[in-house]
Design a protein around this motif. Structure first.
Motif, PDB file in Angstrom:
ATOM      1  N   CYS A 331      58.447  -4.822   9.028  1.00 55.16           N
ATOM      2  CA  CYS A 331      57.495  -4.722   7.924  1.00 55.16           C
ATOM      3  C   CYS A 331      57.330  -3.248   7.586  1.00 55.16           C
ATOM      4  O   CYS A 331      57.193  -2.423   8.487  1.00 55.16           O
ATOM      5  N   PHE A 333      55.035  -1.387   6.256  1.00 57.68           N
ATOM      6  CA  PHE A 333      53.768  -0.671   6.442  1.00 57.68           C
ATOM      7  C   PHE A 333      53.480  -0.434   7.921  1.00 57.68           C
ATOM      8  O   PHE A 333      52.594   0.312   8.282  1.00 57.68           O
ATOM      9  N   ILE A 440      56.744  -5.191   0.913  1.00 55.33           N
ATOM     10  CA  ILE A 440      56.397  -4.764   2.274  1.00 55.33           C
ATOM     11  C   ILE A 440      57.336  -5.362   3.320  1.00 55.33           C
ATOM     12  O   ILE A 440      57.183  -5.113   4.513  1.00 55.33           O
ATOM     13  N   LYS A 442      57.674  -8.490   4.324  1.00 47.97           N
ATOM     14  CA  LYS A 442      56.932  -9.329   5.250  1.00 47.97           C
ATOM     15  C   LYS A 442      57.759 -10.538   5.692  1.00 47.97           C
ATOM     16  O   LYS A 442      57.488 -11.121   6.735  1.00 47.97           O
ATOM     17  N   GLN A 472      48.535  -1.224  -1.473  1.00 54.15           N
ATOM     18  CA  GLN A 472      49.893  -0.909  -1.018  1.00 54.15           C
ATOM     19  C   GLN A 472      50.719  -0.377  -2.190  1.00 54.15           C
ATOM     20  O   GLN A 472      50.360  -0.580  -3.351  1.00 54.15           O
TER      21      GLN A 472
END
Lengths: 697, 270
Positions: A331, A333, A440, A442, A472
């Motif tokens: 991910c 972030f 991101i 995910k 974000q």
């Protein structure tokens, strides 16, 4: 029984929870000081209940105490009530086990798990009576506790305006040292011998991956996993102390150990626009780059067998079984997902043995599987089955499984180990729209979420928690609204899947949003943050959309503190100059900033004004792709080139496959272990067998 | 099999609150491999009950907990296994089988507890306080305000003080065990005796036997606070180090007391 107490009894009986300060927990290690050579105080700079729940300290505590020459003890931040008493009565900070004062120790190790504990780091040093700056500690002995906050910066023997490097400079090169006589305002100072003056203050943990904002306060940082070179460092210390070398000489030698960073020996310089120009060691013997330490084989590394069992209830009141380190997901972030690469797993056999041993040694009634993504553990089913059969059914041990992906398997497991009616299921989509989740990386689709929720509802659950992040990169208003829409879809799904007669009231969907903080060593390390006001606007967008939805009575929404987020942003990507802000804020009373009831944004605003620090420079600016970052001298595994590539892919909302599916050549393979090794071994293995197969035909 | 376990709580352990002692004991049983029966129902928990919670700051030689065991273990095995992982300050001293049934539970039976109070060295009261204390007790009624959870009510604590004596290494200075009517107050009736003529060393410890249990429980601090208030002395918390010496059941009949330590109601398990 002889009772040794650092705090007078009436103090103990008048503060909240005296159990925090006793050090008499089950499995606490007591040694005779006469039998050991090294006294190590291990600190978690937050309150006892939080610190005692940290697995890393427990591992190192046992590892250090296995050394016959070392006694490792613990210390936590005295809570605000005791902090006040200690300053009033000038009671020096003490280690829990021996109740002896920290300033006489050889080492003070401080784990840095989150940025908002930085003011507490200064509290620890200050209450111990240790000079706050590493450069001061070369010449200044420890003194009375609490003076660091009382004394104003100008009164300090070493002006904090000056970089540690400059201070040191005058000492390193003899010619310079001689010339110090040219400055009449400076009293020539005697270098202190190792072990005389103050403990070696060493930091570690995830925040040590950008140590610069707190570099002034630490003698050393340990970058990476503690199990590898600590023995080498302690051996060196013992040797140096026996020889009677100076503190500085020891630090010089320590700085050559792999993974050890000594900020005193590096000097940053800055461009006119404030960005970092260079970051160089002051001596050629000092390494330019620090490579993080990695445990290659978790099955054969020192592990916990007898964790401390506190009397009072702490946050993690259970056996924590670490099943793997690192995460294959990537991910964009997530700092943990990058700095703990490569993913390494423990074998099922090791875990079975660990679990039996830990439960027997603690008497805990619960065991929790811990990792960044437990669903990715290859033999989760085998492990859970074992725990259920061996401990769950016969010994009434609860099994808790945080960080599981919600799917048919995990629901089946959870229905076996938890009370379905009471528990809630947690999803962490992090982004509301599919586009956002792709940005991101995910790797979770709406279908995955809805399928999981539907299965959960059929299984009897009716409480769902959803975690998202706001603010974000590339996020639009539409992405924010999508958070409410996703919750609405899940609520609809409940009323569609569960027939009226089977419902026990309405379903409850709780949305929590935090505000995104870009962290070093992530693909988002270049990203800009927003103002606190912006963040609140984002949250209101979600809130309004939730209120407008059909099933709004089934949806609850809460969001995090916006100002704390910005402070975290400053501290996370700050450079060495940020240390002045931290020190100024501490002097203004900053403490326990991670606790909403204690933290005060105004102190920090004043501290920034006082030190001329531009918050927006550190938080609001999208960094240039070729900017030199304060943490670039650390080699955490994933290369800057890889991170930049990921940043570009994020901008295009392109996903990257996880480490099991495809190696992205991030750079972590250089550690030669874990998933990188397995992946490449498997590939080459597969090729050989294919070739062999065709040969047979 | 129901077992009554006796332990002492000394040293640093006096700072551990009762709730955490319960948590401690559950974990201690698991570590010791003692199989405790679990209650039925949604959230099963270990079947155990403590006789009389001990206030934080007090030490004790006689703490009691009754537990139900799945299988029979001898007294020695239980005591040794629990002591093996006990931290400094906790020492298990006995374990005996007791009859099952609510009437036999320690919590139900407790009726008296003995405490030893030692004045701390800092800022002590005047040396005449023990004499005055004895005189003070020689009154039919001592009214104190007892705070309940919601209400405050005035109660007479005098009948709940069974016995009080000072010991100083030598013989007890005075003994209040005799009925009130026959006892002589040293100050009132015989001002010369016994303190002024014999000049014994200043009394060190006060031993208080107080009513204890579910309904008529008084704490030693309550007695000392009342004394301090009524004799115009300053009472600060932590003035006394307090140790609980023993906890008793009352097996007496028809208004006559017969106090028996809780442990003596059980049988040793061979």
């Amino acid at each position: 029984m002889e009772m040794k107490l650092a705090l007078p009894e009436e103090v103990l009986l008048s503060v909240e929870k005296p159990e925090r300060y006793l050090g008499n927990e089950v499995n606490a290690v007591h040694k005779d000081p006469a039998d050991v050579r090294i006294r190590f105080a291990m600190c978690f700079p937050d309150v006892y209940e939080i610190g005692m729940s940290h697995l890393g300290i427990q591992i190192l505590y046992e590892m250090f105490n296995r050394r016959p020459d070392t006694w490792c003890e613990r210390v936590y931040s005295p809570w605000v009530d005791l902090d006040r008493v200690m300053r009033q009565k000038r009671i020096p900070l003490f280690a829990l086990e021996s109740q002896e004062r920290i300033r006489d120790f050889d080492f003070l190790g401080i784990t840095l798990q989150y940025e908002l504990c930085y003011a507490n780091v200064l509290q620890i040093l200050d209450l111990a009576g240790i000079p706050l700056h590493a450069s001061q500690r070369l010449y200044t002995r420890s003194s009375e506790p609490g003076q660091g906050r009382e004394r104003m910066p100008a009164e300090d023997p070493v002006c904090p305006e000056k970089s540690a490097g400059e201070v040191l400079d005058s000492g390193i090169t003899p010619s310079l040292k001689k010339r110090s006589g040219e400055r009449p305002d400076q009293v020539p100072q005697e270098e202190l011998a190792l072990g005389d003056g103050a403990p070696i203050v060493i930091g570690g943990g995830p925040c040590a991956y950008n140590p610069e904002p707190i570099a002034e306060f630490f003698d050393l940082f340990y970058i990476g996993e503690g199990e590898t070179v600590y023995d080498e460092l302690l051996d060196l210390y013992k040797e140096c102390k026996e020889k009677g070398v100076s503190r500085k000489e020891f630090l010089l030698q320590a700085a050559s150990i792999d993974g050890i960073y000594c900020p005193l020996f590096y000097r940053p310089s800055y461009h006119e626009d404030g960005t970092l120009k260079s970051f160089e060691p002051l001596l050629h013997t000092i390494p330019k780059r620090i490579r993080k330490q990695v445990v290659k084989d978790l099955d054969h590394s020192p592990y916990l067998t007898k964790p401390l069992v506190p009397f009072m209830q702490v946050t993690q009141d259970r056996v924590v079984l670490e099943v793997q380190r690192g995460c294959i997901r990537g991910c964009r972030f997530c700092q943990a997902g990058m700095i703990y690469r490569p993913t390494r797993t423990k074998s099922l056999e090791t875990l079975k043995k660990n679990a039996d041993q830990l439960l027997a040694a603690t008497g805990h009634e619960e065991i929790s599987l811990s990792s960044l993504s437990t669903s990715d553990y290859p033999d989760l089913e085998g492990l859970v089955t074992y725990l259920l059969e061996k401990h769950g059914k016969t010994e009434n041990i609860n099994i808790s499984l945080p960080s599981l992906r919600i799917d048919a398997f995990s629901l089946d497991v959870m229905s076996k180990v938890q009370d379905v009616k009471k528990s809630s299921l947690t999803f962490a989509p992090e982004g509301g729209s599919q586009r956002m989740r792709d940005v991101i990386n995910k790797g979770l689709t709406q279908e995955d979420i809805l399928r999981g929720a539907s299965q959960a509802f059929q299984g009897g659950w009716n409480k769902v928690k959803l975690y998202f992040m706001l603010g974000q990169p590339t996020e639009t208003e539409e992405d924010r609204r999508a958070i409410a829409h996703l919750a609405e879809k899940i609520a609809e799904l409940y009323y569609d899947t569960v027939p009226k007669e089977n419902r026990s009231g309405r379903c409850m969907i709780t949305i929590s949003t935090s505000f995104f903080v870009p962290k070093p060593f992530t693909p988002f390390q270049w990203a800009a943050m927003f103002t606190p006001e912006d963040y609140l606007t984002f949250a209101h967008t979600v809130n309004n959309e939730v209120k407008a939805s059909l099933n709004h009575k089934s949806i609850r929404y809460n969001w995090h503190e916006a100002y704390g987020t910005v402070l975290e942003g400053l501290l996370a990507r700050g450079d060495r100059r940020v240390s002045r802000v931290i020190e100024a804020a501490y002097r203004k009373g900053a403490l326990f900033d991670a606790w909403t009831e204690h933290w005060d944004w105004n102190r920090w605003v004043e501290a920034m004004e006082e030190t001329g620090t531009d918050l927006s420079f550190y938080t609001r600016r999208q960094r240039e792709e070729d900017e030199l970052f304060p943490w670039d001298f650390i080699d955490a595994g994933p290369s800057k080139r890889f991170l930049l590539e990921e940043w570009h892919k994020a901008m295009r909302a392109e996903v990257t496959l996880n480490c099991h599916k495809k190696c992205s050549a991030c750079g972590a393979a250089k550690f030669g272990c874990g998933v990188c090794f397995d992946y490449h071994a498997e590939r080459s293995g597969a090729k050989t067998s294919e070739a062999g197969g065709s040969g047979m035909i | 099999m129901r077992v009554r376990v006796k332990y002492s709580k000394q040293g640093l352990m006096k700072f551990i609150v009762h709730l955490d002692m319960m948590r401690y004991f559950q974990k201690a049983c698991r570590r010791a491999g003692i199989d405790v029966v679990y209650t039925e129902g949604l959230s099963p928990h270990m079947s155990m009950s403590f006789a009389l919670p001990l206030g934080v700051g007090m030490t004790s030689d006689s703490e009691y907990v009754d537990v139900d065991l799945k299988s029979a273990l001898s007294s020695d095995v239980i005591v040794n296994a629990l002591n093996e992982s006990a931290p400094e300050g906790i020492h298990f001293t006995d374990a005996r089988q007791i009859p099952v049934g609510k009437a036999h539970k320690g919590m139900t039976l407790v009726s008296r507890a003995d405490y030893t109070l030692r004045m701390t060295k800092e800022d002590p009261w005047d040396p005449s306080w023990p004499e005055e204390f004895i005189c003070w007790l020689d009154q039919p009624e001592i009214l104190v305000l007892k705070k309940g959870k919601k209400t405050e009510k005035e109660m007479n604590i005098r009948p709940l003080i069974y016995e009080a004596k000072f010991v100083s290494g030598g013989p007890p200075v005075t003994d209040l065990a005799r009925p009130l009517s026959t006892r002589q107050s040293p100050l009132k009736n015989n001002p010369e005796q016994p303190f002024s003529t014999q000049q014994p060393p200043p009394p060190e410890d006060l031993i208080l036997s107080l009513s204890a249990g579910l309904d008529r429980n008084i704490r030693p601090e309550l007695v000392m606070q009342a004394f301090a208030r009524q004799t115009k002395r300053e009472y600060q918390p932590f003035r006394f180090l307090i140790n609980r010496d023993e906890v008793y059941a009352d097996l007496g009949k028809e208004g006559r007391h017969r106090f028996v330590p809780l442990i003596d109601l059980g049988e040793r398990i061979p």
